[in-house]
Design an enzyme around this catalytic site. Structure first.
Site, short mmCIF file in Angstrom:
data_model
loop_
_atom_site.label_atom_id
_atom_site.label_comp_id
_atom_site.label_asym_id
_atom_site.label_seq_id
_atom_site.Cartn_x
_atom_site.Cartn_y
_atom_site.Cartn_z
N LYS A 1 -15.59 -3.24 10.34
CA LYS A 1 -15.53 -1.83 10.75
C LYS A 1 -16.74 -1.10 10.17
O LYS A 1 -17.35 -0.27 10.83
CB LYS A 1 -14.24 -1.15 10.28
N HIS B 1 -7.48 -4.22 4.23
CA HIS B 1 -7.83 -4.67 2.87
C HIS B 1 -7.01 -5.89 2.48
O HIS B 1 -7.52 -6.83 1.88
CB HIS B 1 -7.53 -3.57 1.83
#
Ligand code: PAF
Length: 282
Positions: free
Chosen positions: A151, A37
Protein backbone atom coordinates in the site's frame (compact mmCIF):
# COMPACT_ATOMS: atom_id res chain seq x y z
CA UNK A 1 5.74 -11.61 24.12
CA UNK A 2 8.45 -9.39 25.57
CA UNK A 3 7.79 -5.64 25.52
CA UNK A 4 10.58 -3.07 25.76
CA UNK A 5 10.49 0.71 25.80
CA UNK A 6 14.21 1.38 25.73
CA UNK A 7 16.89 0.87 23.10
CA UNK A 8 19.29 -0.72 25.58
CA UNK A 9 16.84 -3.35 26.83
CA UNK A 10 15.87 -4.24 23.25
CA UNK A 11 19.47 -4.59 22.07
CA UNK A 12 20.41 -6.59 25.17
CA UNK A 13 17.53 -9.02 24.64
CA UNK A 14 18.28 -9.48 20.93
CA UNK A 15 22.05 -9.83 21.30
CA UNK A 16 22.10 -13.60 22.08
CA UNK A 17 19.90 -14.27 19.02
CA UNK A 18 22.36 -12.37 16.83
CA UNK A 19 25.31 -14.21 18.39
CA UNK A 20 23.73 -17.58 17.64
CA UNK A 21 23.10 -16.46 14.02
CA UNK A 22 19.33 -16.78 14.39
CA UNK A 23 17.19 -14.96 11.86
CA UNK A 24 15.11 -11.97 12.95
CA UNK A 25 12.08 -10.69 11.06
CA UNK A 26 11.11 -7.08 11.77
CA UNK A 27 7.86 -5.19 11.19
CA UNK A 28 8.09 -1.45 11.90
CA UNK A 29 4.67 0.12 12.50
CA UNK A 30 2.99 3.20 13.90
CA UNK A 31 0.42 1.09 15.74
CA UNK A 32 -3.38 1.08 15.35
CA UNK A 33 -2.72 -2.38 14.02
CA UNK A 34 -5.01 -4.07 11.54
CA UNK A 35 -5.08 -7.32 9.60
CA UNK A 36 -2.50 -5.91 7.13
CA UNK A 37 0.10 -5.59 9.91
CA UNK A 38 -0.86 -8.97 11.37
CA UNK A 39 -0.37 -10.59 7.96
CA UNK A 40 3.19 -9.20 7.97
CA UNK A 41 3.75 -10.59 11.48
CA UNK A 42 2.60 -14.05 10.36
CA UNK A 43 4.80 -13.90 7.23
CA UNK A 44 7.78 -13.05 9.40
CA UNK A 45 6.96 -15.84 11.86
CA UNK A 46 6.90 -18.37 9.04
CA UNK A 47 10.34 -17.32 7.76
CA UNK A 48 12.37 -16.33 10.83
CA UNK A 49 13.47 -17.62 14.25
CA UNK A 50 12.27 -14.47 15.98
CA UNK A 51 9.73 -11.78 15.07
CA UNK A 52 10.06 -8.22 16.34
CA UNK A 53 7.51 -5.44 15.87
CA UNK A 54 7.94 -1.77 16.71
CA UNK A 55 5.17 0.68 17.48
CA UNK A 56 6.20 4.30 17.26
CA UNK A 57 4.16 7.20 15.91
CA UNK A 58 7.06 8.99 14.29
CA UNK A 59 6.51 12.76 14.67
CA UNK A 60 9.13 13.75 12.09
CA UNK A 61 7.34 12.04 9.19
CA UNK A 62 4.16 14.08 9.65
CA UNK A 63 4.20 17.33 7.72
CA UNK A 64 0.79 18.18 9.15
CA UNK A 65 0.48 18.67 12.94
CA UNK A 66 -3.23 17.91 12.94
CA UNK A 67 -2.63 14.59 11.15
CA UNK A 68 -0.07 13.67 13.84
CA UNK A 69 -2.44 14.65 16.66
CA UNK A 70 -5.31 12.66 15.13
CA UNK A 71 -3.26 9.55 14.34
CA UNK A 72 -5.06 6.65 16.12
CA UNK A 73 -3.20 5.19 19.11
CA UNK A 74 -4.14 2.06 21.08
CA UNK A 75 -1.12 0.36 22.59
CA UNK A 76 -3.12 -1.96 24.86
CA UNK A 77 -5.17 -3.45 22.02
CA UNK A 78 -2.13 -3.51 19.71
CA UNK A 79 -0.08 -5.51 22.27
CA UNK A 80 -2.90 -8.00 22.62
CA UNK A 81 -3.16 -8.48 18.84
CA UNK A 82 0.59 -8.89 18.50
CA UNK A 83 0.87 -11.48 21.21
CA UNK A 84 -2.19 -13.39 19.88
CA UNK A 85 -0.48 -13.50 16.48
CA UNK A 86 2.76 -14.86 17.87
CA UNK A 87 4.97 -11.77 17.82
CA UNK A 88 7.98 -12.40 20.08
CA UNK A 89 9.17 -8.89 20.87
CA UNK A 90 7.46 -5.49 20.88
CA UNK A 91 9.63 -2.37 20.93
CA UNK A 92 7.47 0.63 21.85
CA UNK A 93 9.68 3.62 22.67
CA UNK A 94 8.66 7.14 23.70
CA UNK A 95 9.64 10.04 21.44
CA UNK A 96 12.51 11.07 23.78
CA UNK A 97 14.04 7.61 23.51
CA UNK A 98 14.44 7.73 19.73
CA UNK A 99 14.96 11.48 19.46
CA UNK A 100 16.97 12.76 22.42
CA UNK A 101 17.10 16.55 22.17
CA UNK A 102 20.90 16.54 22.04
CA UNK A 103 21.02 14.53 18.78
CA UNK A 104 20.48 16.22 15.41
CA UNK A 105 18.20 14.18 13.12
CA UNK A 106 19.81 13.85 9.73
CA UNK A 107 20.45 11.13 7.18
CA UNK A 108 23.05 11.41 4.47
CA UNK A 109 21.16 9.72 1.64
CA UNK A 110 20.18 11.45 -1.59
CA UNK A 111 16.84 10.06 -2.73
CA UNK A 112 16.90 12.22 -5.87
CA UNK A 113 13.65 12.40 -7.83
CA UNK A 114 12.20 9.43 -5.93
CA UNK A 115 11.51 11.73 -2.96
CA UNK A 116 10.18 14.54 -5.16
CA UNK A 117 7.25 12.83 -6.89
CA UNK A 118 3.81 11.85 -5.56
CA UNK A 119 4.00 11.43 -1.74
CA UNK A 120 7.34 13.28 -1.76
CA UNK A 121 5.81 16.22 -3.63
CA UNK A 122 2.66 16.53 -1.53
CA UNK A 123 4.17 15.65 1.86
CA UNK A 124 7.48 17.55 1.90
CA UNK A 125 9.97 16.03 4.36
CA UNK A 126 7.82 12.93 4.87
CA UNK A 127 10.25 10.42 3.37
CA UNK A 128 13.23 11.96 5.10
CA UNK A 129 11.39 11.40 8.40
CA UNK A 130 10.49 7.82 7.40
CA UNK A 131 14.06 7.03 6.36
CA UNK A 132 15.55 8.49 9.56
CA UNK A 133 13.29 6.45 11.83
CA UNK A 134 13.59 3.23 9.82
CA UNK A 135 17.41 3.55 9.83
CA UNK A 136 17.35 4.06 13.63
CA UNK A 137 15.05 1.06 14.11
CA UNK A 138 17.20 -1.09 11.80
CA UNK A 139 20.29 -0.12 13.86
CA UNK A 140 18.53 -1.16 17.08
CA UNK A 141 16.91 -4.41 15.90
CA UNK A 142 19.46 -5.35 13.23
CA UNK A 143 17.01 -7.75 11.56
CA UNK A 144 17.65 -10.30 8.83
CA UNK A 145 14.48 -9.27 6.98
CA UNK A 146 12.02 -6.43 7.29
CA UNK A 147 8.44 -6.58 6.01
CA UNK A 148 6.50 -3.74 4.33
CA UNK A 149 3.08 -3.64 2.66
CA UNK A 150 2.67 -2.51 -0.96
CA UNK A 151 0.00 0.00 0.00
CA UNK A 152 2.94 2.28 0.82
CA UNK A 153 4.54 1.53 -2.55
CA UNK A 154 6.79 4.58 -2.68
CA UNK A 155 7.88 4.07 0.94
CA UNK A 156 9.22 0.62 -0.02
CA UNK A 157 11.19 2.14 -2.91
CA UNK A 158 12.66 4.74 -0.52
CA UNK A 159 13.66 2.11 2.04
CA UNK A 160 15.15 -0.16 -0.63
CA UNK A 161 17.15 2.80 -1.96
CA UNK A 162 18.42 3.63 1.55
CA UNK A 163 19.41 0.03 2.21
CA UNK A 164 21.26 -0.14 -1.16
CA UNK A 165 23.09 3.18 -0.76
CA UNK A 166 24.15 2.50 2.84
CA UNK A 167 24.94 -1.18 2.14
CA UNK A 168 22.66 -2.33 4.95
CA UNK A 169 22.48 -6.15 4.81
CA UNK A 170 18.73 -6.42 5.45
CA UNK A 171 16.30 -8.05 3.02
CA UNK A 172 13.33 -5.78 2.37
CA UNK A 173 10.30 -8.01 1.82
CA UNK A 174 7.53 -6.41 -0.26
CA UNK A 175 4.12 -7.84 0.69
CA UNK A 176 0.72 -7.60 -1.03
CA UNK A 177 -1.73 -4.99 0.25
CA UNK A 178 -4.32 -6.51 2.57
CA UNK A 179 -7.83 -5.38 1.65
CA UNK A 180 -11.22 -5.31 3.31
CA UNK A 181 -13.79 -7.58 1.62
CA UNK A 182 -15.10 -4.56 -0.34
CA UNK A 183 -11.58 -3.84 -1.69
CA UNK A 184 -10.59 -0.89 0.52
CA UNK A 185 -6.86 -1.08 1.30
CA UNK A 186 -6.42 -1.62 5.04
CA UNK A 187 -4.99 1.44 6.76
CA UNK A 188 -4.93 2.77 10.31
CA UNK A 189 -6.43 5.96 8.86
CA UNK A 190 -9.63 4.07 7.89
CA UNK A 191 -10.58 4.27 11.58
CA UNK A 192 -11.11 8.00 11.10
CA UNK A 193 -13.71 7.61 8.34
CA UNK A 194 -17.35 8.30 9.18
CA UNK A 195 -19.87 5.53 8.42
CA UNK A 196 -20.84 7.30 5.18
CA UNK A 197 -17.22 7.89 4.13
CA UNK A 198 -16.36 4.27 4.84
CA UNK A 199 -19.05 3.23 2.33
CA UNK A 200 -17.58 5.52 -0.36
CA UNK A 201 -13.90 4.65 0.20
CA UNK A 202 -13.80 1.31 -1.76
CA UNK A 203 -14.60 3.28 -4.94
CA UNK A 204 -10.88 4.19 -5.12
CA UNK A 205 -9.91 0.53 -5.51
CA UNK A 206 -12.77 -0.09 -7.93
CA UNK A 207 -11.49 2.68 -10.21
CA UNK A 208 -7.94 1.33 -9.94
CA UNK A 209 -9.22 -2.06 -11.13
CA UNK A 210 -10.86 -0.38 -14.14
CA UNK A 211 -7.58 1.48 -14.83
CA UNK A 212 -5.77 -1.87 -14.92
CA UNK A 213 -8.33 -3.16 -17.45
CA UNK A 214 -7.90 -0.06 -19.62
CA UNK A 215 -4.12 0.17 -19.41
CA UNK A 216 -2.44 -0.02 -22.81
CA UNK A 217 -5.72 0.76 -24.61
CA UNK A 218 -5.66 4.54 -23.99
CA UNK A 219 -2.66 6.91 -24.03
CA UNK A 220 -1.19 7.24 -20.49
CA UNK A 221 -2.19 10.92 -20.14
CA UNK A 222 -5.80 10.23 -21.17
CA UNK A 223 -6.07 7.28 -18.81
CA UNK A 224 -4.87 9.43 -15.89
CA UNK A 225 -7.45 12.11 -16.72
CA UNK A 226 -10.15 9.46 -17.03
CA UNK A 227 -9.20 7.97 -13.66
CA UNK A 228 -9.27 11.32 -11.84
CA UNK A 229 -12.72 12.10 -13.25
CA UNK A 230 -13.98 8.61 -12.46
CA UNK A 231 -12.78 8.74 -8.83
CA UNK A 232 -14.35 12.18 -8.38
CA UNK A 233 -17.71 10.96 -9.69
CA UNK A 234 -18.11 10.25 -5.99
CA UNK A 235 -18.35 13.93 -5.07
CA UNK A 236 -16.80 13.51 -1.59
CA UNK A 237 -13.55 12.19 -3.11
CA UNK A 238 -10.88 14.74 -4.05
CA UNK A 239 -7.85 13.40 -5.91
CA UNK A 240 -4.54 14.91 -4.79
CA UNK A 241 -2.54 13.05 -7.42
CA UNK A 242 -3.03 10.15 -9.79
CA UNK A 243 0.14 8.93 -11.43
CA UNK A 244 1.27 6.09 -13.66
CA UNK A 245 4.89 5.25 -12.99
CA UNK A 246 7.59 2.69 -13.62
CA UNK A 247 7.48 0.04 -10.87
CA UNK A 248 11.06 0.22 -9.64
CA UNK A 249 12.15 3.83 -10.16
CA UNK A 250 8.62 5.22 -9.66
CA UNK A 251 9.33 7.80 -12.31
CA UNK A 252 6.10 8.80 -14.09
CA UNK A 253 5.80 7.37 -17.60
CA UNK A 254 4.32 9.17 -20.59
CA UNK A 255 3.69 6.28 -22.92
CA UNK A 256 3.22 2.54 -22.58
CA UNK A 257 6.21 1.67 -24.78
CA UNK A 258 8.48 3.51 -22.37
CA UNK A 259 8.08 0.77 -19.84
CA UNK A 260 5.76 -2.21 -19.56
CA UNK A 261 6.39 -2.39 -15.79
CA UNK A 262 3.89 0.18 -14.69
CA UNK A 263 1.99 0.91 -11.50
CA UNK A 264 -0.86 3.37 -10.97
CA UNK A 265 -0.71 5.26 -7.67
CA UNK A 266 -3.13 7.72 -6.12
CA UNK A 267 -3.77 9.84 -3.04
CA UNK A 268 -7.34 10.88 -2.41
CA UNK A 269 -8.97 13.00 0.29
CA UNK A 270 -12.22 11.77 1.74
CA UNK A 271 -13.29 14.54 4.12
CA UNK A 272 -10.10 15.32 6.00
CA UNK A 273 -8.77 11.74 5.74
CA UNK A 274 -6.07 11.19 3.14
CA UNK A 275 -6.10 7.70 1.63
CA UNK A 276 -3.48 6.22 -0.69
CA UNK A 277 -3.72 3.16 -2.90
CA UNK A 278 -2.12 1.69 -6.00
CA UNK A 279 -2.35 -1.15 -8.50
CA UNK A 280 0.33 -2.88 -10.57
CA UNK A 281 -0.82 -2.68 -14.19
CA UNK A 282 1.22 -5.37 -15.95
O1 PAF B 1 4.50 2.63 7.27
C1 PAF B 1 4.56 3.04 8.44
O2 PAF B 1 3.77 2.69 9.31
C2 PAF B 1 5.67 4.01 8.81
O3 PAF B 1 5.95 4.89 7.77
C3 PAF B 1 6.95 3.33 9.32
C4 PAF B 1 7.60 2.49 8.23
C5 PAF B 1 6.63 2.46 10.52
C6 PAF B 1 7.97 4.39 9.75
O4 PAF B 1 7.48 5.20 10.77
Amino acid sequence: MKTFNTINETKKYLNPFHKKGQSIGFIPTMGALHEGHLTLIRKSKAANDLTVCSIFVNPIQFNNKEDLAKYPRNLVLDSKLLSENGCDVLFAPEVQELYPESEPQTLDVDFGDLAKVMEGKFRPGHFNGVAIVVKKLFDIVNPTRSYFGKKDYQQIAIIRHMVDVLNIPIEIVKCETTRETDGLAMSSRNLRLTVGERKTAPWIHQVLLKVKEKSGTLPVGQLKEWAIKKIQEESSLKVEYFEIAEKESLMPIENWQQNGNAVALTAVFLGDVRLIDNIELF
